[in-house]
Scaffold this active site. Sequence first.
Site, PDB file in Angstrom:
ATOM      1  N   HIS A 169     105.961  60.927  62.565  1.00 34.14           N
ATOM      2  CA  HIS A 169     106.697  59.714  62.939  1.00 34.14           C
ATOM      3  C   HIS A 169     107.228  59.833  64.362  1.00 34.14           C
ATOM      4  O   HIS A 169     107.725  60.866  64.781  1.00 34.14           O
ATOM      5  CB  HIS A 169     107.860  59.489  61.969  1.00 34.14           C
ATOM      6  CG  HIS A 169     108.605  58.211  62.223  1.00 34.14           C
ATOM      7  ND1 HIS A 169     108.107  56.969  61.867  1.00 34.14           N
ATOM      8  CD2 HIS A 169     109.808  57.967  62.820  1.00 34.14           C
ATOM      9  CE1 HIS A 169     108.958  56.036  62.208  1.00 34.14           C
ATOM     10  NE2 HIS A 169     109.996  56.609  62.791  1.00 34.14           N
ATOM     11  N   ASP A 228      98.047  45.547  77.350  1.00 35.79           N
ATOM     12  CA  ASP A 228      97.105  44.423  77.304  1.00 35.79           C
ATOM     13  C   ASP A 228      97.269  43.477  78.490  1.00 35.79           C
ATOM     14  O   ASP A 228      96.973  42.308  78.387  1.00 35.79           O
ATOM     15  CB  ASP A 228      97.267  43.651  75.991  1.00 35.79           C
ATOM     16  CG  ASP A 228      98.656  43.030  75.832  1.00 35.79           C
ATOM     17  OD1 ASP A 228      99.479  43.111  76.777  1.00 35.79           O
ATOM     18  OD2 ASP A 228      98.929  42.437  74.777  1.00 35.79           O
ATOM     19  N   SER A 255     102.278  37.253  69.833  1.00 35.47           N
ATOM     20  CA  SER A 255     103.296  37.472  70.876  1.00 35.47           C
ATOM     21  C   SER A 255     104.698  37.208  70.329  1.00 35.47           C
ATOM     22  O   SER A 255     105.104  37.829  69.348  1.00 35.47           O
ATOM     23  CB  SER A 255     102.984  36.586  72.084  1.00 35.47           C
ATOM     24  OG  SER A 255     103.735  36.956  73.203  1.00 35.47           O
TER      25      SER A 255
END
Length: 632
Positions: free
Chosen positions: A504, A460, A187
């Site tokens: 990219h 998440d 994190s």
Amino acid sequence: MRGPTVLFLFIALVTAVAVAGGGGEFDGDYSKLSGIIIPGFASTQLRAWSILDCPFSPLDFNPLDLVWLDTTKLLSAVNCWLKCMMLDPYNQTDHPDCKSRPDSGLSAITELDPGYITGPLSSVWKEWIKWCIEFGIEANAIIAVPYDWRLSPAMLEERDLYFHKLKLTFETALKLRGGPSLVFAHSLGNNVFQYFLEWLKLEIAPKHYNKWLDEHIHAYFAVGAPLLGATETVKAALSGLTFGLPVSEGTARLLFNSFGSSLWMMPFSKYCRAENVYSKHFSWGGSRKSHQTYFCDEQEFRLNFSGWPTNIINIEIPSTHGLEAYPSITEIAESNLTSMECGLPTQLSFSAREMSDGTFFKAIEDYDPDSKRLLYQLQKLYHGDPVLNPLTPWERPPIKNVFCIYGIDLKTEVGYYFAPSGKPYPDNWIITDVIYEMEGFLTSRSGNDVEGNPGATSGDETVPYHSLSWCKNWLGPKVNITRTPQSEHDGSDVHVELNVEHIHDVDIVPNMTKLPRAKYVTYYEDSESIPGKRTAVWELDKANHRNIVRSPILMRELWLQMWHDVHPNATSKFVTKAKRGPLRDEDCYWDYGKARCAWAEYCEYRYNFGDVHLGQSCRLKNSSAKMLLDYL
């Protein structure tokens, strides 16, 4: 009890294996590697460094008492606790009556609030450390580098010399163990490590910079990195985020906005960058003069939402201005709010760029007292930082081996609707709606239609997929993709795509199927685009941001990758994904359908005194260590 079977002890740790051109190109043996852990936001214990008498409470604060996190004192003496936690928002100094400082050592990051009940609830890196012990890692090989997560990056160095100490930690580990280190950052710890790498450029001569990195860092594991920020930061700044603590959201907001780190994970646009031109070699003791510009390319203004799925904030601006927009409790009691309620509010929307460049805070400056403080922090501590403006996209770090790991496919907040609550500050804003991303589409709490550009999947549960997946841009033009089940498997459900073209700034979406209710790991690997360097991205289905460092699946893959890297017979650049068998006794279980231990090739029934069920008596065979050769 089920004793650990230390497979790696016999094969990898005791036997010094010389590596000659293996996957990681590390010249040495496994026993020389060190692991350096950089924890995330609110993941380091803070201890009191003052004597504070708390009236109306039997509990006082004395030197070395736990502050973050001591839920007992938080419940019984919340005002004293806040004094020890809050900082001055302008100069980042402690409260006159109490100061706190980060604890040191592994104990500072394992459990935040040790105790029979609170310990498991506040566990962070404890399972990680247990894995290290089970596989025979020496005590001096795992090093935690806690920090005061309340501070901005520049203040970490100015007050605590944190980055000087971190540099010395790497150098000490090399001298003590004889080999480079593995960096595990979670994190906000990734933001800290990013700043360290930029700070290091100003401490080491340019021609020695890459050499220093090669000598001291073998691999970098970026776990749950908010590379483009996190939308929950906005929620915490405007309405408060309690993290499950027994405090009101208003109190949590006051606390969060006093921290200089509160804006470190502010969402920002991938199309905007800062350019620093230094007048001289930087020194903390010398001049900090630098010229900085913050500019955005044309795509920022041509595309919607700064590349994010939707606008970060949609807010109703009240019809009143100045102090009337956030009256005190006394003013509310003495006034008639009818006139305030009659005015029609104006709804404004703000993109990630407008959050990070201060446009949003300027827009609500007349309606919220915190906006001036936050705008000051944004300009001074971030856009004015002499080393690095953290609110800019991060290119691949110049480290030999980089692994970016994060969870996906969870319901994640990506935008908010705010409105005046009619209550006094700090509760003057209320969330009226929340926008979520869920497995490739956008939805709202209210059920209304959402305008936006959802990604291929969701984040998440804390950091949006758009931010987590930025590290896919670190991959080269040709990428190998492998998708495997998270559980142990025989290879029948493994999907592989080789030499997939990667453009990219365009997401890579594999054309692979998933079985219903099955969880997978998707690996994106590149070892060709940068000579001598490897880059990999691992996506773990349903892996929660805060719990990913406790994931046994993640730990298994990390260990196998390191085992592969140091073995002299490794022929591939990355560990094979063709098969996964049990590595620990805990991975063995009883198969009631076949009336035997599952994975008979690896596990056997071996009863030990104290076992209370059949699965507990399933243990790894003593010969299972040879199975590790299958992963080369």
